[in-house]
Motif scaffolding. Structure first.
Motif, short mmCIF file in Angstrom:
data_model
loop_
_atom_site.label_atom_id
_atom_site.label_comp_id
_atom_site.label_asym_id
_atom_site.label_seq_id
_atom_site.Cartn_x
_atom_site.Cartn_y
_atom_site.Cartn_z
N GLN B 1 0.83 -1.20 0.00
CA GLN B 1 0.00 0.00 0.00
C GLN B 1 0.87 1.25 0.00
N TYR B 34 -12.45 8.60 -7.94
CA TYR B 34 -12.71 8.79 -6.51
C TYR B 34 -11.48 9.38 -5.84
N SER B 36 -10.08 12.50 -3.64
CA SER B 36 -10.49 13.58 -2.74
C SER B 36 -9.27 14.37 -2.32
N TYR B 51 -14.02 16.34 -3.79
CA TYR B 51 -14.30 14.91 -3.84
C TYR B 51 -14.65 14.52 -5.26
N GLU B 52 -14.55 13.24 -5.54
CA GLU B 52 -14.79 12.71 -6.88
C GLU B 52 -14.08 13.56 -7.93
N TYR B 89 -3.69 17.07 1.48
CA TYR B 89 -3.54 15.65 1.21
C TYR B 89 -4.55 15.20 0.16
N SER B 92 -7.30 8.47 -2.62
CA SER B 92 -7.96 7.79 -3.73
C SER B 92 -8.47 6.43 -3.28
N TYR B 93 -9.58 6.05 -3.85
CA TYR B 93 -10.05 4.67 -3.72
C TYR B 93 -9.08 3.80 -4.50
N SER B 96 -11.00 -3.10 -3.85
CA SER B 96 -11.49 -3.80 -2.66
C SER B 96 -10.39 -4.46 -1.83
N ASN B 97 -9.17 -4.57 -2.35
CA ASN B 97 -8.09 -5.15 -1.54
C ASN B 97 -7.39 -4.11 -0.69
N ILE B 98 -6.99 -3.02 -1.30
CA ILE B 98 -6.24 -1.97 -0.59
C ILE B 98 -7.17 -0.93 -0.03
N PHE B 99 -8.23 -0.69 -0.73
CA PHE B 99 -9.33 0.20 -0.38
C PHE B 99 -9.01 1.68 -0.52
N TYR B 100 -8.34 2.29 0.46
CA TYR B 100 -8.05 3.71 0.36
C TYR B 100 -6.56 3.96 0.55
N PHE B 102 -3.79 7.45 0.93
CA PHE B 102 -3.59 8.89 1.01
C PHE B 102 -2.29 9.29 0.32
N THR B 104 1.22 11.78 0.19
CA THR B 104 2.27 12.08 1.16
C THR B 104 2.13 13.45 1.79
#
Lengths: 118, 111
Positions: B1, B34, B36, B51-52, B89, B92-93, B96-100, B102, B104
């Motif tokens: 990640q 996705y 933000s 967002y989006e 900051y 991003s989405y 489904s494995n890592i999900f979110y 941010f 640096t």
């Protein structure tokens, strides 16, 4: 007014456990997905965990998988994070965060500081 | 990640514009709309700014705008004001494995 109030942070020894709570008010808690996001001192934001509105879908960052457990009690308008086997690198301010839609947080709590040190 | 890559700092004089980049991969920024952006003042919780990719929440000035091209998203702050000085900051989405994930973080300084 939407409010998210975290509690439960503190000083804990490496290997110890802590349970964070987040009390939600001012909105229909059961309708929202929620997240925990943390920020180590002087560092950037790190996503920790996600839970769907019903609690049926849960995700974790690799860094906490197997050690942390997210849960919620919609009847009590509360979000939780059970943290076990804590490490020094888990030291951070932990934020409770409301997710109204995919991958966006519109409200954050004030954060609770977790310090892992001997 | 791996975290999304942002420049450590950016600056501009009052009234000028500053653009912050956020570079990921086709598995996160490039794969989903996705993205933000959050603003964080010292000692405060982050605040949602975009967002989006390019949508602004109510109450966020239209001086803030977002865009994306390929695996890189950008936040532009036009007409810089003193209160825009903060850390920014992206996130991003990432499936489904890592999900979110941010970014640096970028410290914006108003000169």
């Amino acid at each position: 007014e939407v409010q998210l109030v975290e509690s439960g942070g503190g000083l804990v020894q490496p290997g110890g456990s802590l349970r964070l709570s987040c009390a939600a008010s001012g909105f229909t808690f059961s309708s929202y997905e929620m997240n925990w996001v943390r920020q180590a001192p002087g560092k950037g934001l790190e996503w920790v965990s996600y839970i769907s509105s019903s609690g049926s879908t849960i995700y974790y960052a690799d860094s906490v998988k197997g050690r942390f457990t997210i849960s919620r009690d919609n009847a009590k308008n509360s979000l939780y994070l059970q943290m076990n086997s804590l490490r020094a690198e888990d030291t951070a301010v932990y934020y409770c965060a409301r997710e109204p839609d995919t991958a966006m947080v519109d409200y954050w709590g004030q954060g609770t500081l977790v310090t892992v040190s001997s | 990640q791996s975290a999304l890559t942002q420049p450590p700092s950016a600056s501009g004089s009052p009234g000028q514009s500053v653009t912050i980049s956020c570079t990921g991969t086709s598995s996160d920024v490039g794969g989903y709309n996705y993205v933000s952006w959050y603003q964080q003042h010292p000692g405060k919780a982050p605040k949602l700014m975009i967002y989006e990719v390019s949508k602004r929440p109510s109450g966020v000035p239209d001086r803030f705008s977002g865009s994306k091209s390929g695996n890189t998203a950008s936040l532009t702050v036009s007409g810089l004001q003193a209160e825009d000085e903060a850390d920014y900051y992206c996130s991003s989405y990432a499936g489904s494995n890592i999900f979110y994930v941010f970014g640096t973080g970028t410290k914006v300084t108003v000169l």
